[in-house]
Write a protein that holds these residues in place. Sequence first.
Motif, PDB file in Angstrom:
ATOM      1  N   GLY B  36       0.667  -1.112   0.032  1.00  0.00           N
ATOM      2  CA  GLY B  36       0.031  -0.064   0.022  1.00  0.00           C
ATOM      3  C   GLY B  36       0.879   1.153  -0.068  1.00  0.00           C
ATOM      4  N   ILE B  37       1.967   1.322  -0.478  1.00  0.00           N
ATOM      5  CA  ILE B  37       2.820   2.481  -0.543  1.00  0.00           C
ATOM      6  C   ILE B  37       2.213   3.623  -1.552  1.00  0.00           C
ATOM      7  CG2 ILE B  37       4.413   2.030  -2.446  1.00  0.00           C
ATOM      8  CD1 ILE B  37       6.615   2.747  -0.533  1.00  0.00           C
ATOM      9  N   ASP B  38       2.390   5.063  -1.492  1.00  0.00           N
ATOM     10  CA  ASP B  38       1.984   5.721  -2.283  1.00  0.00           C
ATOM     11  C   ASP B  38       2.982   5.537  -3.339  1.00  0.00           C
ATOM     12  OD1 ASP B  38       1.448   8.215  -3.514  1.00  0.00           O
ATOM     13  OD2 ASP B  38       1.866   9.428  -1.883  1.00  0.00           O
ATOM     14  N   PRO B  39       2.540   5.589  -4.559  1.00  0.00           N
ATOM     15  CA  PRO B  39       3.433   5.685  -5.708  1.00  0.00           C
ATOM     16  C   PRO B  39       4.396   6.818  -5.885  1.00  0.00           C
ATOM     17  CG  PRO B  39       1.067   5.070  -6.204  1.00  0.00           C
ATOM     18  CD  PRO B  39       0.983   5.458  -4.883  1.00  0.00           C
ATOM     19  N   HIS B  40       3.751   8.049  -5.649  1.00  0.00           N
ATOM     20  CA  HIS B  40       4.484   9.077  -5.528  1.00  0.00           C
ATOM     21  C   HIS B  40       5.849   9.158  -4.567  1.00  0.00           C
ATOM     22  CE1 HIS B  40       2.448  12.137  -8.269  1.00  0.00           C
ATOM     23  NE2 HIS B  40       1.454  11.324  -7.942  1.00  0.00           N
ATOM     24  N   LYS B  41       5.546   8.636  -3.321  1.00  0.00           N
ATOM     25  CA  LYS B  41       6.448   8.493  -2.450  1.00  0.00           C
ATOM     26  C   LYS B  41       7.443   7.613  -2.972  1.00  0.00           C
ATOM     27  CE  LYS B  41       5.105   9.658   1.943  1.00  0.00           C
ATOM     28  NZ  LYS B  41       4.825   9.243   3.384  1.00  0.00           N
ATOM     29  N   ALA B  42       6.920   6.512  -3.409  1.00  0.00           N
ATOM     30  CA  ALA B  42       8.012   5.510  -4.056  1.00  0.00           C
ATOM     31  C   ALA B  42       8.725   6.165  -5.211  1.00  0.00           C
ATOM     32  CB  ALA B  42       6.972   4.177  -4.600  1.00  0.00           C
ATOM     33  N   VAL B  43       8.400   6.818  -6.093  1.00  0.00           N
ATOM     34  CA  VAL B  43       9.050   7.396  -7.126  1.00  0.00           C
ATOM     35  C   VAL B  43      10.109   8.576  -6.386  1.00  0.00           C
ATOM     36  CG1 VAL B  43       9.122   9.082  -9.098  1.00  0.00           C
ATOM     37  CG2 VAL B  43       7.395   7.190  -9.002  1.00  0.00           C
ATOM     38  N   PHE B  44       9.597   9.493  -5.727  1.00  0.00           N
ATOM     39  CA  PHE B  44      10.240  10.746  -5.577  1.00  0.00           C
ATOM     40  C   PHE B  44      10.998  10.708  -4.192  1.00  0.00           C
ATOM     41  CE2 PHE B  44       7.006  12.571  -7.874  1.00  0.00           C
ATOM     42  CZ  PHE B  44       7.871  13.204  -8.889  1.00  0.00           C
ATOM     43  N   ASP B  45      10.583   9.874  -3.313  1.00  0.00           N
ATOM     44  CA  ASP B  45      11.591   9.382  -2.099  1.00  0.00           C
ATOM     45  C   ASP B  45      12.418   8.079  -2.161  1.00  0.00           C
ATOM     46  OD1 ASP B  45      10.447  11.965  -1.050  1.00  0.00           O
ATOM     47  OD2 ASP B  45       8.835  10.883   0.103  1.00  0.00           O
ATOM     48  N   MET B  70      23.462   2.034 -15.901  1.00  0.00           N
ATOM     49  CA  MET B  70      23.085   0.938 -15.170  1.00  0.00           C
ATOM     50  C   MET B  70      22.255   1.183 -14.166  1.00  0.00           C
ATOM     51  SD  MET B  70      25.993  -2.045 -15.545  1.00  0.00           S
ATOM     52  CE  MET B  70      27.243  -1.048 -14.793  1.00  0.00           C
ATOM     53  N   CYS B  71      22.425   2.375 -13.371  1.00  0.00           N
ATOM     54  CA  CYS B  71      21.548   3.126 -12.570  1.00  0.00           C
ATOM     55  C   CYS B  71      20.279   3.422 -13.210  1.00  0.00           C
ATOM     56  CB  CYS B  71      22.199   4.158 -11.921  1.00  0.00           C
ATOM     57  SG  CYS B  71      23.632   3.830 -10.812  1.00  0.00           S
ATOM     58  N   ALA B  72      20.430   4.007 -14.434  1.00  0.00           N
ATOM     59  CA  ALA B  72      19.146   4.555 -15.055  1.00  0.00           C
ATOM     60  C   ALA B  72      18.288   3.214 -15.452  1.00  0.00           C
ATOM     61  CB  ALA B  72      19.699   5.252 -16.351  1.00  0.00           C
ATOM     62  N   ASP B  73      18.909   2.294 -15.751  1.00  0.00           N
ATOM     63  CA  ASP B  73      18.152   0.932 -16.206  1.00  0.00           C
ATOM     64  C   ASP B  73      17.240   0.730 -14.945  1.00  0.00           C
ATOM     65  OD1 ASP B  73      18.893   0.739 -18.763  1.00  0.00           O
ATOM     66  OD2 ASP B  73      20.406  -0.917 -18.756  1.00  0.00           O
ATOM     67  N   ALA B  74      17.871   0.424 -14.037  1.00  0.00           N
ATOM     68  CA  ALA B  74      17.319   0.115 -12.436  1.00  0.00           C
ATOM     69  C   ALA B  74      16.197   1.182 -12.253  1.00  0.00           C
ATOM     70  CB  ALA B  74      18.275   0.152 -11.456  1.00  0.00           C
ATOM     71  N   MET B  75      16.343   2.606 -12.595  1.00  0.00           N
ATOM     72  CA  MET B  75      15.515   3.408 -12.354  1.00  0.00           C
ATOM     73  C   MET B  75      14.223   3.132 -13.074  1.00  0.00           C
ATOM     74  SD  MET B  75      15.144   7.397 -12.014  1.00  0.00           S
ATOM     75  CE  MET B  75      14.242   7.369 -13.715  1.00  0.00           C
ATOM     76  N   TYR B  76      14.491   3.245 -14.382  1.00  0.00           N
ATOM     77  CA  TYR B  76      13.265   2.907 -15.328  1.00  0.00           C
ATOM     78  C   TYR B  76      12.374   1.684 -15.199  1.00  0.00           C
ATOM     79  CZ  TYR B  76      14.140   7.137 -18.331  1.00  0.00           C
ATOM     80  OH  TYR B  76      14.380   8.386 -18.888  1.00  0.00           O
ATOM     81  N   PHE B 120      14.975  14.353 -15.555  1.00  0.00           N
ATOM     82  CA  PHE B 120      13.811  15.135 -15.726  1.00  0.00           C
ATOM     83  C   PHE B 120      12.591  14.454 -15.648  1.00  0.00           C
ATOM     84  CE2 PHE B 120      15.055  19.392 -17.146  1.00  0.00           C
ATOM     85  CZ  PHE B 120      16.444  19.436 -17.023  1.00  0.00           C
ATOM     86  N   ASP B 121      12.461  13.378 -16.405  1.00  0.00           N
ATOM     87  CA  ASP B 121      11.427  12.463 -16.474  1.00  0.00           C
ATOM     88  C   ASP B 121      11.094  12.100 -14.850  1.00  0.00           C
ATOM     89  OD1 ASP B 121      10.659  11.953 -19.032  1.00  0.00           O
ATOM     90  OD2 ASP B 121      12.165  10.053 -19.189  1.00  0.00           O
ATOM     91  N   ALA B 122      11.975  11.808 -14.222  1.00  0.00           N
ATOM     92  CA  ALA B 122      11.900  11.298 -12.980  1.00  0.00           C
ATOM     93  C   ALA B 122      11.173  12.368 -12.087  1.00  0.00           C
ATOM     94  CB  ALA B 122      13.165  10.860 -12.136  1.00  0.00           C
ATOM     95  N   ALA B 123      11.696  13.722 -12.242  1.00  0.00           N
ATOM     96  CA  ALA B 123      11.343  14.848 -11.555  1.00  0.00           C
ATOM     97  C   ALA B 123       9.817  15.183 -11.934  1.00  0.00           C
ATOM     98  CB  ALA B 123      12.296  16.001 -11.430  1.00  0.00           C
ATOM     99  N   GLY B 124       9.342  14.767 -13.033  1.00  0.00           N
ATOM    100  CA  GLY B 124       7.955  15.150 -13.342  1.00  0.00           C
ATOM    101  C   GLY B 124       7.728  16.032 -14.361  1.00  0.00           C
ATOM    102  N   PHE B 125       8.850  16.206 -15.257  1.00  0.00           N
ATOM    103  CA  PHE B 125       8.891  17.209 -16.519  1.00  0.00           C
ATOM    104  C   PHE B 125       8.267  16.600 -17.545  1.00  0.00           C
ATOM    105  CE2 PHE B 125      12.155  19.738 -14.122  1.00  0.00           C
ATOM    106  CZ  PHE B 125      11.824  21.187 -14.688  1.00  0.00           C
ATOM    107  N   THR B 126       7.448  17.171 -18.172  1.00  0.00           N
ATOM    108  CA  THR B 126       7.165  16.529 -19.600  1.00  0.00           C
ATOM    109  C   THR B 126       8.427  16.745 -20.706  1.00  0.00           C
ATOM    110  OG1 THR B 126       4.937  17.081 -19.122  1.00  0.00           O
ATOM    111  CG2 THR B 126       5.357  16.545 -21.398  1.00  0.00           C
ATOM    112  N   VAL B 127       9.033  15.668 -20.817  1.00  0.00           N
ATOM    113  CA  VAL B 127      10.308  15.970 -22.013  1.00  0.00           C
ATOM    114  C   VAL B 127       9.565  15.776 -23.350  1.00  0.00           C
ATOM    115  CG1 VAL B 127      12.425  14.896 -22.247  1.00  0.00           C
ATOM    116  CG2 VAL B 127      11.597  15.200 -19.962  1.00  0.00           C
ATOM    117  N   HIS B 128      10.069  16.591 -24.184  1.00  0.00           N
ATOM    118  CA  HIS B 128       9.931  16.442 -25.591  1.00  0.00           C
ATOM    119  C   HIS B 128      11.340  15.919 -26.154  1.00  0.00           C
ATOM    120  CE1 HIS B 128       6.073  17.959 -25.380  1.00  0.00           C
ATOM    121  NE2 HIS B 128       6.263  18.994 -24.506  1.00  0.00           N
ATOM    122  N   ASP B 129      11.715  14.742 -26.326  1.00  0.00           N
ATOM    123  CA  ASP B 129      13.007  14.308 -26.755  1.00  0.00           C
ATOM    124  C   ASP B 129      13.166  14.472 -28.297  1.00  0.00           C
ATOM    125  OD1 ASP B 129      15.219  13.484 -26.900  1.00  0.00           O
ATOM    126  OD2 ASP B 129      14.905  11.356 -26.162  1.00  0.00           O
TER     127      ASP B 129
END
Lengths: 348, 221
Positions: B36-45, B70-76, B120-129
């Motif tokens: 039951g974790i808050d998904p926002h918390k899971a992402v940002f904290d 490799m960290c990025a892969d884990a985060m994604y 930027f993705d992680a922080a909640g920006f909308t990224v136009h890549d």
Amino acid sequence: MTSKERVLSIFANKDADRMACFSGMGSVLTASLDEYGYKFPTVHGDAVKMANTAAFTYKATGMESVIVPYDMCVDAEALGCVMNAYENVNQLLYPTIKEKIIHNEEEMTTIAIPDKIWERGRYPVVTEALSLLKKDVGNEVPVVAWLLGPFTMAGQLMDLNDLFKLVFKKPDLVNGMLSVLTDLIITMAAKYREAGADIICIREMGATTDVLSPRNFKQVIDPHLGRIFANIGSPNFLHICGSTNIVMKNMQASGADALSVEIKNNLAKSREDIGYEPLLFGNIDAYSVLVLGTPEVVEKATIEAMEGSVDSVLPSCDIWPEAPVANVKAMVDTVKQYGAEKWARKNK
Amino acid sequence: MTPEREQELLKALADGVVNFEEEAVVATVNTALEEGIDPHKAVFDGLVVGMQECGRLYEEQEYFVPELLMCADAMYAGLGILRPLLKGDESKSRVKGQVVMGVVQGDVHDIGKNIVKMMFDAAGFTVHDLGRDVPLENFVEEQLKTESEIVALSAMMTTTMVGMKDIIKQIKEKNPKAKIMIGGAPVTEEIANKWGADGYAPNASNALQDAINMVASLKDI
């Protein structure tokens, strides 16, 4: 003493009347394109244009070397990659690889160097340009050819993300491929010398410590550089741009005759690590100083590099072609003026 | 879920990213959601805290580009599960902003850009890549089309960074309010100033912090 005698003496016995001002990286200037009426994208595939523009930099500025090629796609193209010369783009751009030849781990293990590789792609253009330079100015200045180091070359052949991750996950797989590329580099260095190159520069910019850790450097860079410098004859040198201070000892252990670094390298710190015996070249910022600066700014930066203990003044990277002739000339003239008195090696 | 258990899970997420353990991150995300974790918390904290730690390790020359990838892969891997759960809950997202991002024409090295994009993705920006080897005019067009607050330009080599100068000029002519950040190995603060960029970031975590400040400053006005 001619520039050729000077530069070759520095390599041979670390002595000359003064330090020199030369390079192992591209030094083509747009002034030469204007002079000859060439478009930049056409220069990379034409030996006469390449040789003319390379000689121009020496003739117009006194820079003590002539250098080809200019772009980083030559080897990859000979191996089958497709290059983009940006023929329809107005701004000045160097060619890049648009189609790579290695798409998976399997292909990393099966890559082989085709027979008579020196006849493929634009290798014949480069060797012909070297011969033309040798005839044109080869008695006055050293002719320099450069090749990418195996790791940087691998980055031209396959996706860089994959390459970097495999360095970590499967270093043996990476080393197997780099070993094949090392053979290619040794072969082509010999061909370039045969064609007229006096000096070979190996550029392993993909291994800068902005990117790769010293631990990885030791694993996948050291062994190949060692084999290259043991097999390409002298004179030669190793240039790595970006941050290099924490791998200076590795660079020294490569066995290169000399090391060349860029502006991000703290020269005093490098000398602490490798001592004053090895030849160390550098480190004039090839854009901020040579393009954006004035001749006064260039002079100051050149004096700083000399006082920083370099054994010859070299640009940090390929000179960005828009560098004014007057700026490049100011770099050369400053070395002519102070290159004896400010040469630390001579004044110890 | 007790606060202690929540902290334990968040720390496991952050550690999973730092230690580039993709599978462990996925397993922890699933466990945390079941509990039951808050998904926002899971992402940002959790995940983002881990990525910030990776940024710090990079600055300290503990980590280098392969490690970051490799960290990025884990985060994604974690973000892939969590992001769909964040939708429709914008009130909680910490930064709202849009950024146009790409590697300038003549340069095919996009690793740096991809790492910045991830932050930027992680922080909640909308990224136009826009990807890599991007013609100059595409940046200008995309900024106008999306009305993004920020345009982030990347170049990996001295021989390619000069194209940024014209993009900055053109964007500023068409939309003086757009903020432009530049980055990449050869770029320096001096060059950024000279070309009229609003921000220069020597690495990904600085880029993110700069961007957050820029968007905040725009919203204040």
